[in-house]
Motif scaffolding. Structure first.
Motif, mmCIF file in Angstrom:
data_model
loop_
_atom_site.group_PDB
_atom_site.id
_atom_site.type_symbol
_atom_site.label_atom_id
_atom_site.label_comp_id
_atom_site.label_asym_id
_atom_site.label_seq_id
_atom_site.Cartn_x
_atom_site.Cartn_y
_atom_site.Cartn_z
ATOM 1 N N GLY A 34 0.813 -1.207 0.000
ATOM 2 C CA GLY A 34 0.000 0.000 0.000
ATOM 3 C C GLY A 34 0.847 1.258 0.000
ATOM 4 O O GLY A 34 2.070 1.214 0.124
ATOM 5 N N VAL A 35 0.169 2.381 -0.135
ATOM 6 C CA VAL A 35 0.833 3.679 -0.317
ATOM 7 C C VAL A 35 0.989 4.397 1.016
ATOM 8 O O VAL A 35 0.081 4.402 1.851
ATOM 9 N N GLY A 36 2.142 5.024 1.200
ATOM 10 C CA GLY A 36 2.383 5.853 2.367
ATOM 11 C C GLY A 36 3.276 5.189 3.399
ATOM 12 O O GLY A 36 3.395 3.960 3.434
ATOM 13 N N PRO A 37 3.912 5.996 4.253
ATOM 14 C CA PRO A 37 4.868 5.449 5.226
ATOM 15 C C PRO A 37 4.253 4.534 6.268
ATOM 16 O O PRO A 37 4.889 3.569 6.691
ATOM 17 N N ALA A 38 3.028 4.803 6.693
ATOM 18 C CA ALA A 38 2.411 3.942 7.709
ATOM 19 C C ALA A 38 2.130 2.554 7.148
ATOM 20 O O ALA A 38 2.461 1.533 7.768
ATOM 21 N N ALA A 39 1.517 2.494 5.971
ATOM 22 C CA ALA A 39 1.248 1.205 5.336
ATOM 23 C C ALA A 39 2.547 0.466 5.044
ATOM 24 O O ALA A 39 2.631 -0.761 5.209
ATOM 25 N N ALA A 40 3.572 1.209 4.639
ATOM 26 C CA ALA A 40 4.853 0.580 4.329
ATOM 27 C C ALA A 40 5.494 -0.013 5.574
ATOM 28 O O ALA A 40 6.029 -1.129 5.542
ATOM 29 N N ALA A 41 5.455 0.715 6.677
ATOM 30 C CA ALA A 41 6.046 0.218 7.919
ATOM 31 C C ALA A 41 5.300 -1.011 8.419
ATOM 32 O O ALA A 41 5.911 -2.021 8.802
ATOM 33 N N ALA A 42 3.971 -0.950 8.405
ATOM 34 C CA ALA A 42 3.180 -2.073 8.900
ATOM 35 C C ALA A 42 3.365 -3.303 8.020
ATOM 36 O O ALA A 42 3.548 -4.425 8.527
ATOM 37 N N GLY A 43 3.321 -3.124 6.708
ATOM 38 C CA GLY A 43 3.469 -4.249 5.797
ATOM 39 C C GLY A 43 4.843 -4.876 5.852
ATOM 40 O O GLY A 43 4.984 -6.110 5.809
ATOM 41 N N THR A 44 5.861 -4.037 5.966
ATOM 42 C CA THR A 44 7.224 -4.555 6.055
ATOM 43 C C THR A 44 7.426 -5.318 7.356
ATOM 44 O O THR A 44 8.021 -6.406 7.377
ATOM 45 N N ALA A 45 6.937 -4.766 8.455
ATOM 46 C CA ALA A 45 7.075 -5.440 9.755
ATOM 47 C C ALA A 45 6.363 -6.788 9.744
ATOM 48 O O ALA A 45 6.884 -7.788 10.273
ATOM 49 N N ALA A 46 5.191 -6.836 9.132
ATOM 50 C CA ALA A 46 4.461 -8.094 9.073
ATOM 51 C C ALA A 46 5.232 -9.143 8.279
ATOM 52 O O ALA A 46 5.306 -10.315 8.667
ATOM 53 N N ALA A 47 5.823 -8.728 7.158
ATOM 54 C CA ALA A 47 6.601 -9.659 6.339
ATOM 55 C C ALA A 47 7.847 -10.135 7.083
ATOM 56 O O ALA A 47 8.200 -11.322 7.033
ATOM 57 N N LEU A 48 8.515 -9.235 7.776
ATOM 58 C CA LEU A 48 9.725 -9.613 8.509
ATOM 59 C C LEU A 48 9.404 -10.513 9.702
ATOM 60 O O LEU A 48 10.235 -11.342 10.096
ATOM 61 N N ALA A 49 8.211 -10.350 10.268
ATOM 62 C CA ALA A 49 7.829 -11.206 11.389
ATOM 63 C C ALA A 49 7.528 -12.637 10.937
ATOM 64 O O ALA A 49 7.641 -13.581 11.715
ATOM 65 N N ARG A 50 7.177 -12.795 9.651
ATOM 66 C CA ARG A 50 6.830 -14.122 9.137
ATOM 67 C C ARG A 50 8.027 -14.900 8.613
ATOM 68 O O ARG A 50 7.977 -16.127 8.517
ATOM 69 N N GLY A 51 9.098 -14.200 8.239
ATOM 70 C CA GLY A 51 10.228 -14.899 7.634
ATOM 71 C C GLY A 51 11.533 -14.190 7.894
ATOM 72 O O GLY A 51 11.558 -12.991 8.204
ATOM 73 N N ALA A 52 12.643 -14.917 7.768
ATOM 74 C CA ALA A 52 13.981 -14.354 7.998
ATOM 75 C C ALA A 52 14.545 -13.856 6.671
ATOM 76 O O ALA A 52 14.578 -14.585 5.679
ATOM 77 N N TYR A 53 14.999 -12.605 6.678
ATOM 78 C CA TYR A 53 15.570 -11.999 5.480
ATOM 79 C C TYR A 53 16.904 -11.336 5.818
ATOM 80 O O TYR A 53 17.113 -10.859 6.932
ATOM 81 N N ASP A 54 17.790 -11.312 4.819
ATOM 82 C CA ASP A 54 19.090 -10.674 4.994
ATOM 83 C C ASP A 54 19.118 -9.245 4.481
ATOM 84 O O ASP A 54 20.064 -8.498 4.757
ATOM 85 N N LEU A 55 18.116 -8.868 3.684
ATOM 86 C CA LEU A 55 18.072 -7.532 3.102
ATOM 87 C C LEU A 55 16.633 -7.185 2.755
ATOM 88 O O LEU A 55 15.878 -8.031 2.290
ATOM 89 N N VAL A 56 16.271 -5.920 2.998
ATOM 90 C CA VAL A 56 14.978 -5.388 2.575
ATOM 91 C C VAL A 56 15.228 -4.296 1.543
ATOM 92 O O VAL A 56 16.073 -3.411 1.753
ATOM 93 N N VAL A 57 14.506 -4.350 0.439
ATOM 94 C CA VAL A 57 14.609 -3.329 -0.598
ATOM 95 C C VAL A 57 13.240 -2.707 -0.810
ATOM 96 O O VAL A 57 12.267 -3.423 -1.069
ATOM 97 N N ASN A 58 13.152 -1.393 -0.666
ATOM 98 C CA ASN A 58 11.937 -0.687 -1.056
ATOM 99 C C ASN A 58 12.108 -0.259 -2.511
ATOM 100 O O ASN A 58 13.020 0.491 -2.841
ATOM 101 N N ALA A 59 11.263 -0.778 -3.385
ATOM 102 C CA ALA A 59 11.407 -0.536 -4.819
ATOM 103 C C ALA A 59 10.132 0.056 -5.388
ATOM 104 O O ALA A 59 9.019 -0.298 -4.971
ATOM 105 N N GLY A 60 10.294 0.955 -6.346
ATOM 106 C CA GLY A 60 9.126 1.540 -6.986
ATOM 107 C C GLY A 60 9.509 2.695 -7.871
ATOM 108 O O GLY A 60 10.690 2.924 -8.152
ATOM 109 N N ILE A 61 8.500 3.420 -8.321
ATOM 110 C CA ILE A 61 8.752 4.609 -9.117
ATOM 111 C C ILE A 61 8.621 5.828 -8.214
ATOM 112 O O ILE A 61 8.080 5.747 -7.111
ATOM 113 N N ALA A 62 9.122 6.962 -8.686
ATOM 114 C CA ALA A 62 9.164 8.147 -7.833
ATOM 115 C C ALA A 62 9.338 9.389 -8.674
ATOM 116 O O ALA A 62 9.607 9.323 -9.880
#
Length: 216
Positions: A34-62
């Motif tokens: 979803g769009v915006g910093p709040a949705a991004a923080a919540a969605g990223t935290a949920a994904a990180l809580a479900r699985g182990a990752y070595d790197l997070v990349v925020n990708a998109g257009i700007a």
């Protein structure tokens, strides 16, 4: 190494998947949050809580800042900044750090930025490295674009999710990068001048070029 890619919308996710398809089984997990910093923080935290990752990349257009990141170019953030997190006063904007309420920015790992940047340039991609600004309200005037550029020298891109993704990644102790392709100039809104399909194709090209290069 497991890589998590966070996008705001489905079109960005599809562009990333198109570029990373050649990676085979080493391809990243790509989530749309979803769009915006709040949705991004919540969605990223949920994904990180479900699985182990070595790197997070925020990708998109700007949006890209004039003189730094032209339309069609790719931006790799060396710093992710919450550009409108603070207080507006009669004397101007006061960032959150000066208010004493926390941090308004995260610095990317310089070695990783250099490594990824070298891979992109080697593929012939036009690259700008600089601060990526996160805002809750997209800039629509020349005056605000100039104000942001003055407050953040070298600012390359303006998006709406990077700081949220960086906040969640930091909470989980995972390195984070922000990678953006430029669809329009930061400033007065001119929808006729936006090049969204071109920026999405550039995002696909960037991820195709990064096979084997996203190593913290």
């Amino acid at each position: 190494m497991p890589i998590l890619v966070i996008t705001a919308v489905t079109a960005e996710r599809d562009a990333v998947l198109g570029g990373s398809r050649s990676w085979g089984t080493a391809g990243p997990d790509v989530f749309t949050v979803g769009v915006g910093p709040a949705a991004a923080a919540a969605g990223t935290a949920a994904a990180l809580a479900r699985g182990a990752y070595d790197l997070v990349v925020n990708a998109g257009i700007a949006g890209g800042f004039a003189g730094v990141a032209p339309v069609g170019s790719t931006v790799l953030a060396d710093r992710v900044v919450a550009a409108d997190l603070g207080a507006q006063t009669a004397d101007g904007f006061v960032p959150i750090e000066e208010l004493g309420f926390g941090t308004g920015g995260f610095v990317a790992d310089s070695g990783l930025v250099t490594h990824v940047g070298d891979a992109l340039r080697a593929a012939g991609i036009t690259l700008a490295v600089g601060p990526a600004l996160t805002v809750s309200t997209i800039t629509g005037t020349a005056a605000r674009a100039a104000e942001l550029a003055e407050r953040h020298p070298g600012a390359a891109a303006e998006g709406m999710e990077g700081f949220g993704v960086a906040t969640a990644a930091a909470a989980f102790g995972v390195p984070m990068l922000e990678l953006r392709t430029v669809s329009n100039a930061v400033g007065p809104r001119d929808r006729a001048a936006w090049r969204i399909p071109d920026a999405l194709r550039a995002l696909t090209a960037a991820f195709a070029a990064l096979e084997g290069s996203l190593t913290p």
